[in-house]
Write a protein that holds these residues in place. Structure first.
Motif, PDB file in Angstrom:
ATOM      1  N   MET A 178     -48.026 -50.089  65.939  1.00  0.00           N
ATOM      2  CA  MET A 178     -48.042 -48.992  65.338  1.00  0.00           C
ATOM      3  C   MET A 178     -46.947 -47.907  65.446  1.00  0.00           C
ATOM      4  O   MET A 178     -46.179 -48.277  66.522  1.00  0.00           O
ATOM      5  CB  MET A 178     -49.536 -48.124  66.055  1.00  0.00           C
ATOM      6  N   GLN A 179     -46.641 -47.076  64.656  1.00  0.00           N
ATOM      7  CA  GLN A 179     -45.740 -46.268  64.685  1.00  0.00           C
ATOM      8  C   GLN A 179     -45.875 -44.902  65.729  1.00  0.00           C
ATOM      9  O   GLN A 179     -47.079 -44.418  65.487  1.00  0.00           O
ATOM     10  CB  GLN A 179     -45.008 -45.891  63.389  1.00  0.00           C
ATOM     11  N   VAL A 180     -44.855 -44.527  66.175  1.00  0.00           N
ATOM     12  CA  VAL A 180     -44.906 -43.511  67.059  1.00  0.00           C
ATOM     13  C   VAL A 180     -43.520 -42.348  67.075  1.00  0.00           C
ATOM     14  O   VAL A 180     -42.446 -43.153  66.496  1.00  0.00           O
ATOM     15  CB  VAL A 180     -45.247 -43.808  68.581  1.00  0.00           C
ATOM     16  N   THR A 181     -43.855 -41.217  67.328  1.00  0.00           N
ATOM     17  CA  THR A 181     -42.614 -40.457  67.537  1.00  0.00           C
ATOM     18  C   THR A 181     -42.326 -39.991  68.809  1.00  0.00           C
ATOM     19  O   THR A 181     -43.363 -39.566  69.552  1.00  0.00           O
ATOM     20  CB  THR A 181     -42.858 -39.372  66.612  1.00  0.00           C
ATOM     21  N   ALA A 182     -41.173 -40.013  69.389  1.00  0.00           N
ATOM     22  CA  ALA A 182     -40.882 -39.571  70.507  1.00  0.00           C
ATOM     23  C   ALA A 182     -40.958 -38.085  70.733  1.00  0.00           C
ATOM     24  O   ALA A 182     -40.333 -37.514  69.697  1.00  0.00           O
ATOM     25  CB  ALA A 182     -39.523 -40.087  70.995  1.00  0.00           C
ATOM     26  N   ASP A 188     -37.201 -39.765  67.515  1.00  0.00           N
ATOM     27  CA  ASP A 188     -36.819 -40.963  67.098  1.00  0.00           C
ATOM     28  C   ASP A 188     -38.437 -41.605  66.568  1.00  0.00           C
ATOM     29  O   ASP A 188     -39.429 -41.407  67.400  1.00  0.00           O
ATOM     30  CB  ASP A 188     -36.494 -41.956  68.150  1.00  0.00           C
ATOM     31  N   VAL A 189     -38.608 -42.042  65.689  1.00  0.00           N
ATOM     32  CA  VAL A 189     -39.830 -43.084  65.021  1.00  0.00           C
ATOM     33  C   VAL A 189     -39.577 -44.672  65.362  1.00  0.00           C
ATOM     34  O   VAL A 189     -38.542 -45.191  65.028  1.00  0.00           O
ATOM     35  CB  VAL A 189     -40.015 -42.961  63.726  1.00  0.00           C
ATOM     36  N   PHE A 190     -40.593 -45.272  65.918  1.00  0.00           N
ATOM     37  CA  PHE A 190     -40.419 -46.532  66.507  1.00  0.00           C
ATOM     38  C   PHE A 190     -41.749 -47.245  66.494  1.00  0.00           C
ATOM     39  O   PHE A 190     -42.794 -46.601  66.492  1.00  0.00           O
ATOM     40  CB  PHE A 190     -39.484 -46.847  67.630  1.00  0.00           C
ATOM     41  N   ASP A 191     -41.834 -48.477  66.585  1.00  0.00           N
ATOM     42  CA  ASP A 191     -43.080 -49.326  66.720  1.00  0.00           C
ATOM     43  C   ASP A 191     -43.147 -49.557  68.012  1.00  0.00           C
ATOM     44  O   ASP A 191     -42.345 -49.994  68.907  1.00  0.00           O
ATOM     45  CB  ASP A 191     -42.891 -50.672  65.941  1.00  0.00           C
ATOM     46  N   VAL A 192     -44.459 -49.633  68.526  1.00  0.00           N
ATOM     47  CA  VAL A 192     -45.148 -49.955  69.968  1.00  0.00           C
ATOM     48  C   VAL A 192     -46.326 -50.785  69.447  1.00  0.00           C
ATOM     49  O   VAL A 192     -47.210 -50.647  68.543  1.00  0.00           O
ATOM     50  CB  VAL A 192     -45.469 -48.653  70.713  1.00  0.00           C
ATOM     51  N   PRO A 193     -46.843 -51.769  70.605  1.00  0.00           N
ATOM     52  CA  PRO A 193     -48.186 -52.135  70.325  1.00  0.00           C
ATOM     53  C   PRO A 193     -49.098 -51.256  70.170  1.00  0.00           C
ATOM     54  O   PRO A 193     -49.117 -50.093  70.829  1.00  0.00           O
ATOM     55  CB  PRO A 193     -48.379 -53.089  71.623  1.00  0.00           C
ATOM     56  N   THR A 194     -50.161 -51.706  69.540  1.00  0.00           N
ATOM     57  CA  THR A 194     -51.331 -50.762  69.168  1.00  0.00           C
ATOM     58  C   THR A 194     -51.891 -50.427  70.249  1.00  0.00           C
ATOM     59  O   THR A 194     -52.381 -51.453  71.123  1.00  0.00           O
ATOM     60  CB  THR A 194     -52.311 -51.668  68.184  1.00  0.00           C
ATOM     61  N   ALA A 233     -46.115 -40.054  70.628  1.00  0.00           N
ATOM     62  CA  ALA A 233     -47.179 -39.724  70.079  1.00  0.00           C
ATOM     63  C   ALA A 233     -47.389 -40.316  68.744  1.00  0.00           C
ATOM     64  O   ALA A 233     -46.353 -40.676  68.042  1.00  0.00           O
ATOM     65  CB  ALA A 233     -47.539 -38.171  69.656  1.00  0.00           C
ATOM     66  N   PRO A 234     -48.409 -40.749  68.334  1.00  0.00           N
ATOM     67  CA  PRO A 234     -48.558 -41.783  67.061  1.00  0.00           C
ATOM     68  C   PRO A 234     -48.116 -40.585  65.824  1.00  0.00           C
ATOM     69  O   PRO A 234     -48.353 -39.569  65.655  1.00  0.00           O
ATOM     70  CB  PRO A 234     -50.249 -41.778  67.031  1.00  0.00           C
ATOM     71  N   VAL A 235     -47.496 -41.363  64.870  1.00  0.00           N
ATOM     72  CA  VAL A 235     -47.313 -40.830  63.604  1.00  0.00           C
ATOM     73  C   VAL A 235     -48.431 -40.895  62.887  1.00  0.00           C
ATOM     74  O   VAL A 235     -49.398 -41.513  62.658  1.00  0.00           O
ATOM     75  CB  VAL A 235     -45.978 -41.767  62.845  1.00  0.00           C
ATOM     76  N   ASP A 236     -48.466 -39.554  62.308  1.00  0.00           N
ATOM     77  CA  ASP A 236     -49.516 -38.889  61.491  1.00  0.00           C
ATOM     78  C   ASP A 236     -49.307 -39.456  59.933  1.00  0.00           C
ATOM     79  O   ASP A 236     -48.456 -38.923  59.285  1.00  0.00           O
ATOM     80  CB  ASP A 236     -49.696 -37.398  61.387  1.00  0.00           C
TER      81      ASP A 236
END
Length: 65
Positions: free
Chosen positions: A1-5, A19-25, A33-36
């Protein structure tokens, strides 16, 4: 899932706020926080919808003649 720092943190490398990046679901941390996805979708229009809008505009101008 994509998140924003939301602040500086480390996930594979140093991440800065914004920064927007991927982390495991299901991953959680205080500094991201998750990207809306609804907001992202509203901000960008697909090529398909742009073509549809152009076709509708052309159809509307033909009705005026």
């Amino acid at each position: 899932m994509q998140v924003t720092a939301t602040e500086r943190g480390y996930h594979g490398k140093l991440r800065e706020s914004g920064d927007v990046f991927d982390v495991p679901t299901g991953s959680k941390a205080k500094w991201f926080a998750p990207v809306d996805t609804d907001v992202v979708r509203e901000g960008k229009r697909s090529k398909k919808s742009s073509k549809t809008d152009a076709n509708e505009a052309a159809d509307a101008s033909e009705d005026l003649t």
